[in-house]
Design a protein around this motif. Sequence first.
Motif, PDB file in Angstrom:
ATOM      1  N   TYR A 175      -1.468  13.115  -7.923  1.00  0.00           N
ATOM      2  CA  TYR A 175      -0.774  13.283  -9.203  1.00  0.00           C
ATOM      3  C   TYR A 175      -0.420  14.735  -9.515  1.00  0.00           C
ATOM      4  O   TYR A 175       0.639  15.002 -10.068  1.00  0.00           O
ATOM      5  CB  TYR A 175      -1.623  12.726 -10.351  1.00  0.00           C
ATOM      6  CG  TYR A 175      -1.645  11.233 -10.413  1.00  0.00           C
ATOM      7  CD1 TYR A 175      -0.495  10.510 -10.732  1.00  0.00           C
ATOM      8  CD2 TYR A 175      -2.807  10.528 -10.150  1.00  0.00           C
ATOM      9  CE1 TYR A 175      -0.508   9.130 -10.788  1.00  0.00           C
ATOM     10  CE2 TYR A 175      -2.837   9.142 -10.209  1.00  0.00           C
ATOM     11  CZ  TYR A 175      -1.680   8.453 -10.528  1.00  0.00           C
ATOM     12  OH  TYR A 175      -1.700   7.089 -10.583  1.00  0.00           O
ATOM     13  N   VAL A 176      -1.282  15.675  -9.144  1.00  0.00           N
ATOM     14  CA  VAL A 176      -1.048  17.073  -9.518  1.00  0.00           C
ATOM     15  C   VAL A 176       0.197  17.672  -8.875  1.00  0.00           C
ATOM     16  O   VAL A 176       0.744  18.640  -9.387  1.00  0.00           O
ATOM     17  CB  VAL A 176      -2.277  17.967  -9.222  1.00  0.00           C
ATOM     18  CG1 VAL A 176      -3.460  17.571 -10.076  1.00  0.00           C
ATOM     19  CG2 VAL A 176      -2.651  17.938  -7.754  1.00  0.00           C
ATOM     20  N   VAL A 229       0.870  -1.175   0.000  1.00  0.00           N
ATOM     21  CA  VAL A 229       0.000   0.000   0.000  1.00  0.00           C
ATOM     22  C   VAL A 229       0.903   1.220   0.000  1.00  0.00           C
ATOM     23  O   VAL A 229       1.709   1.411   0.907  1.00  0.00           O
ATOM     24  CB  VAL A 229      -0.935   0.017   1.223  1.00  0.00           C
ATOM     25  CG1 VAL A 229      -1.792   1.279   1.221  1.00  0.00           C
ATOM     26  CG2 VAL A 229      -1.801  -1.239   1.257  1.00  0.00           C
ATOM     27  N   LEU A 230       0.779   2.027  -1.041  1.00  0.00           N
ATOM     28  CA  LEU A 230       1.614   3.210  -1.204  1.00  0.00           C
ATOM     29  C   LEU A 230       0.788   4.456  -0.907  1.00  0.00           C
ATOM     30  O   LEU A 230      -0.270   4.660  -1.509  1.00  0.00           O
ATOM     31  CB  LEU A 230       2.146   3.261  -2.641  1.00  0.00           C
ATOM     32  CG  LEU A 230       2.968   4.464  -3.033  1.00  0.00           C
ATOM     33  CD1 LEU A 230       4.274   4.492  -2.258  1.00  0.00           C
ATOM     34  CD2 LEU A 230       3.241   4.444  -4.526  1.00  0.00           C
ATOM     35  N   VAL A 231       1.255   5.275   0.014  1.00  0.00           N
ATOM     36  CA  VAL A 231       0.617   6.549   0.324  1.00  0.00           C
ATOM     37  C   VAL A 231       1.581   7.636  -0.130  1.00  0.00           C
ATOM     38  O   VAL A 231       2.727   7.691   0.317  1.00  0.00           O
ATOM     39  CB  VAL A 231       0.317   6.686   1.832  1.00  0.00           C
ATOM     40  CG1 VAL A 231      -0.345   8.027   2.129  1.00  0.00           C
ATOM     41  CG2 VAL A 231      -0.545   5.521   2.311  1.00  0.00           C
ATOM     42  N   THR A 262      -7.059   5.594  -4.899  1.00  0.00           N
ATOM     43  CA  THR A 262      -7.974   6.686  -4.592  1.00  0.00           C
ATOM     44  C   THR A 262      -7.159   7.915  -4.208  1.00  0.00           C
ATOM     45  O   THR A 262      -6.033   7.791  -3.723  1.00  0.00           O
ATOM     46  CB  THR A 262      -8.962   6.303  -3.466  1.00  0.00           C
ATOM     47  OG1 THR A 262      -9.956   7.312  -3.344  1.00  0.00           O
ATOM     48  CG2 THR A 262      -8.252   6.132  -2.144  1.00  0.00           C
ATOM     49  N   GLN A 263      -7.733   9.078  -4.469  1.00  0.00           N
ATOM     50  CA  GLN A 263      -7.092  10.335  -4.091  1.00  0.00           C
ATOM     51  C   GLN A 263      -8.077  11.145  -3.254  1.00  0.00           C
ATOM     52  O   GLN A 263      -9.255  11.225  -3.594  1.00  0.00           O
ATOM     53  CB  GLN A 263      -6.711  11.152  -5.326  1.00  0.00           C
ATOM     54  CG  GLN A 263      -5.600  10.519  -6.127  1.00  0.00           C
ATOM     55  CD  GLN A 263      -5.110  11.442  -7.223  1.00  0.00           C
ATOM     56  OE1 GLN A 263      -4.414  12.403  -6.951  1.00  0.00           O
ATOM     57  NE2 GLN A 263      -5.475  11.128  -8.456  1.00  0.00           N
ATOM     58  N   ARG A 319      -2.654  10.399  -2.271  1.00  0.00           N
ATOM     59  CA  ARG A 319      -3.044   9.272  -3.119  1.00  0.00           C
ATOM     60  C   ARG A 319      -2.687   7.981  -2.394  1.00  0.00           C
ATOM     61  O   ARG A 319      -1.581   7.837  -1.869  1.00  0.00           O
ATOM     62  CB  ARG A 319      -2.299   9.362  -4.449  1.00  0.00           C
ATOM     63  CG  ARG A 319      -2.537   8.250  -5.402  1.00  0.00           C
ATOM     64  CD  ARG A 319      -1.910   8.517  -6.764  1.00  0.00           C
ATOM     65  NE  ARG A 319      -0.727   9.358  -6.728  1.00  0.00           N
ATOM     66  CZ  ARG A 319       0.421   9.077  -7.335  1.00  0.00           C
ATOM     67  NH1 ARG A 319       0.560   7.967  -8.026  1.00  0.00           N
ATOM     68  NH2 ARG A 319       1.443   9.911  -7.260  1.00  0.00           N
ATOM     69  N   VAL A 320      -3.631   7.064  -2.363  1.00  0.00           N
ATOM     70  CA  VAL A 320      -3.408   5.740  -1.773  1.00  0.00           C
ATOM     71  C   VAL A 320      -3.592   4.723  -2.890  1.00  0.00           C
ATOM     72  O   VAL A 320      -4.646   4.644  -3.505  1.00  0.00           O
ATOM     73  CB  VAL A 320      -4.388   5.451  -0.609  1.00  0.00           C
ATOM     74  CG1 VAL A 320      -4.146   4.061  -0.050  1.00  0.00           C
ATOM     75  CG2 VAL A 320      -4.254   6.508   0.472  1.00  0.00           C
TER      76      VAL A 320
END
Length: 84
Positions: free
Chosen positions: A43-44, A37-39, A71-72, A77-78
């Motif tokens: 993207y912006v 799981v990456l937190v 999801t953001q 972002r996760v």
Amino acid sequence: MDDIAMDRTPAESGTLKGLELPPDKIRAAMLERRRIVLVTDAYVVARPPATARERTKQQVLDRYFHKSCETQINGRRVTVYDQT
């Protein structure tokens, strides 16, 4: 949840963000997991990987994992990656 790249916590290292493992150990730790799981930043505002550690993480995710969901919210972002 564990930070598998972390070698020493901020408290242990006396730094704001702690200290990470070297790239080869990060790679090995990632490959031991079935799911990551990456937190990170949305993207912006996200920046491309700038360090060897960051590049290693991205290369391992790209080569050995696939994105399961993302999801953001509130500028973060996760992303869930499962090993392929």
